[in-house]
Motif scaffolding. Structure first.
Motif, mmCIF file in Angstrom:
data_model
loop_
_atom_site.group_PDB
_atom_site.id
_atom_site.type_symbol
_atom_site.label_atom_id
_atom_site.label_comp_id
_atom_site.label_asym_id
_atom_site.label_seq_id
_atom_site.Cartn_x
_atom_site.Cartn_y
_atom_site.Cartn_z
ATOM 1 N N ARG A 292 -6.601 0.524 25.750
ATOM 2 C CA ARG A 292 -6.461 -0.822 26.326
ATOM 3 C C ARG A 292 -6.579 -1.902 25.258
ATOM 4 O O ARG A 292 -5.809 -2.872 25.248
ATOM 5 C CB ARG A 292 -7.531 -1.044 27.394
ATOM 6 N N ARG A 295 -3.513 -1.792 22.501
ATOM 7 C CA ARG A 295 -2.202 -2.188 23.012
ATOM 8 C C ARG A 295 -2.137 -3.676 23.342
ATOM 9 O O ARG A 295 -1.066 -4.195 23.617
ATOM 10 C CB ARG A 295 -1.830 -1.340 24.232
ATOM 11 N N ARG A 296 -3.254 -4.351 23.326
ATOM 12 C CA ARG A 296 -3.260 -5.798 23.530
ATOM 13 C C ARG A 296 -3.233 -6.571 22.221
ATOM 14 O O ARG A 296 -3.027 -7.778 22.220
ATOM 15 C CB ARG A 296 -4.487 -6.200 24.364
ATOM 16 N N ASP A 420 -9.105 -7.927 28.870
ATOM 17 C CA ASP A 420 -7.795 -8.417 29.293
ATOM 18 C C ASP A 420 -7.399 -9.704 28.576
ATOM 19 O O ASP A 420 -6.212 -10.038 28.503
ATOM 20 C CB ASP A 420 -7.776 -8.648 30.809
ATOM 21 N N GLY A 423 -4.966 -10.043 24.890
ATOM 22 C CA GLY A 423 -3.522 -10.201 24.751
ATOM 23 C C GLY A 423 -3.076 -11.632 24.553
ATOM 24 O O GLY A 423 -1.902 -11.892 24.274
ATOM 25 N N HIS A 424 -3.992 -12.595 24.695
ATOM 26 C CA HIS A 424 -3.626 -13.993 24.515
ATOM 27 C C HIS A 424 -3.367 -14.286 23.044
ATOM 28 O O HIS A 424 -4.078 -13.809 22.168
ATOM 29 C CB HIS A 424 -4.728 -14.913 25.048
#
Length: 491
Positions: A292, A295-296, A420, A423-424
């Motif tokens: 996770r 991949r971000r 999460d 990814g920014h």
């Protein structure tokens, strides 16, 4: 095209847009004109090429040049005054580039030697170290002057501005970052031109907690990756693919060391996503949280490129590192859960073991990103490494380009608080153009520093500053240099 030398081989600053007026000199960088180029040489005072190459690069830095050409102000420090003198001498309209007219930077060297005695002995020194000493010297003097001569409310305003610009809002780290502590000081010309902010992000692989810390920087010191060979399989065919590991290279920096193929061996993971810049370890992608996280992140940050170039050095600097074993991460969230669990056991009886209270380290991923990009990005390539009592030079040529896109190595303005958020991306383009190079030629025991500077305008081209000798050179010569320092300006 490079500027041709006038008759007699001398170059004058008037040929590259230098302007003078009754009120003094002006670099004119804010009006869109080309910044001035130093075309006068500097006398070598005895192994002082390390200093001369840095001075030429600093005087060619547009924003710093504008500052140095301003009149001296009350309360200014000695290093700042000496730097103003160097800039004025190199850039005055009557200056020429012939060796016998080279300027003598003795006063500046004396001022630096008073702060750091090692420069008084005329021994060979590291140009990156003296660059830091000069910038730190000017900054500390300016902080002292601004604190002394700035009204309290103005100082408070400057400090608030510095805090807002140097530290992203909503940082998830509970500790006080060094950039926050520094915010109480006034913002100086060094902060405005060279100052950026690094973000260190750690993800605990036990609980998924994300923690960030920030630190100011004036230059990025990048490792030169060593080469490795790995095997990949397509169907029934197995082939060798070149790549670069995340560690500093062996002597020669990945050049042929006598084995015929120029590789150091190594057996990294066959995965396209690699982990382990600092610890040289690789973590299986079977761990769901690792998958996770990686991949971000941008591919440029996680996948070692097949060829050595400046981007490979940035990747080695910023790629995720596995913290485990003795280097395991002391996660606050995990420690809190451990304490809560121990409290529950102690309420139920007297069997709570004391060792259960001691926090235990957890495996984690850690990486670096640029949280705030500077106006002038200074990159240091770590060519010298220590092996026992011996210092070796990494002699690999690291290709670099006139344009640099730093975006893949920059984080979002807001620090991430959960996986999460990783990814920014940075919303603004972080593109830079090269205007200065410091080259180290030769070996550690017998090397020499030279500078190449340009205004970035095709009308002026590039100049090689070899102590007292200054000459125009083709751009191709610059990009063949064994770069030690690179100066990029935000475009």
């Amino acid at each position: 095209e490079p500027v041709p030398a006038p008759a007699g081989g001398a170059l004058t600053t008037r040929r590259i847009g230098y302007e003078s007026s009754a009120t003094g000199t002006s670099a004119g960088t804010s009006s869109g004109r080309c910044p001035l180029l130093p075309v006068r040489g500097l006398r070598n005072l005895g192994n002082t090429c390390f200093l001369n190459s840095v001075l030429q690069s600093l005087v060619a830095t547009p924003e710093l040049q504008t500052f140095l050409l301003q009149p001296t102000v009350v309360g200014e420090g000695e290093v700042t005054r000496a730097m103003r003198e160097v800039a004025a001498e190199l850039l005055k309209p009557t200056a020429v580039s012939e060796p016998d007219t080279a300027f003598d930077p003795t006063r500046l060297l004396e001022m630096v030697s008073l702060r750091h005695s090692r420069y008084a002995g005329r021994a060979e020194q590291d140009s990156q170290e003296v660059l830091r000493q000069l910038l730190d010297g000017i900054r500390s003097e300016e902080v002292k002057r601004l604190v002394q001569f700035t009204k309290p409310e103005q100082g408070k305003s400057k400090a608030t501005s510095a805090s807002e610009s140097r530290t992203p809002a909503d940082s998830t780290d509970s500790s006080v970052d060094s950039s926050v502590r520094a915010a109480a000081e006034p913002t100086t010309i060094i902060d405005e031109v060279f100052g950026g902010t690094l973000r260190s992000t750690v993800v605990c692989l036990a609980c998924g907690n994300v923690s960030c810390a920030h630190e100011p920087f004036n230059d990025l010191s990048l490792p030169i990756p060593q080469r490795w060979k790995r095997s990949t399989r397509r169907g029934d065919e197995e082939r060798d693919v070149d790549g670069f590991d995340g560690e500093d290279g062996t002597e020669g920096g990945g050049e042929d060391d006598g084995d015929g193929d120029g590789h150091s061996g190594g057996d990294p993971s066959n995965s396209d996503l690699a982990v382990g810049s600092g610890s040289s370890c690789r973590l299986s992608l079977e761990h769901p949280l690792v998958t996770r996280v990686l991949r971000r992140l941008p591919a440029e940050q996680t996948a070692p490129p097949a060829m050595l170039h400046l981007g490979a050095c940035l990747q080695a600097f910023s790629s995720p590192e596995l913290l485990q074993g003795e280097d395991a991460y002391m996660c606050e969230a995990c420690a809190r859960k451990q304490r809560e669990a121990h409290g529950g056991n102690s309420d139920g009886g007297a069997n709570g073991a004391a060792e259960d209270v001691a926090p235990r380290g957890s495996p984690a991923l850690k990486w670096l990103q640029v949280a705030r990009a500077p106006t002038v990005l200074t990159i240091h390539l770590k060519r010298f490494r220590t092996a026992g009592r011996t210092i070796h030079k990494l002699g690999a040529h690291v290709p670099f380009a006139a344009e640099l896109k730093l975006d893949p190595f920059c984080g979002a303005e807001k620090a991430p608080s959960q996986v999460d958020d990783l990814g920014h991306r940075c919303p603004n383009p972080q593109h830079y153009r090269l205007f200065g190079v410091v080259e180290h030629a030769g070996t550690f025991k017998g090397g020499h520093y030279m500078a190449y500077v340009s205004s970035g305008a095709s009308a002026t081209g590039w100049f090689r500053m070899n102590d007292s000798i200054v000459a125009p050179v083709e751009e191709s010569v610059v990009f063949e240099a064994q770069a030690f320092l690179l100066f990029y300006r935000h475009s």
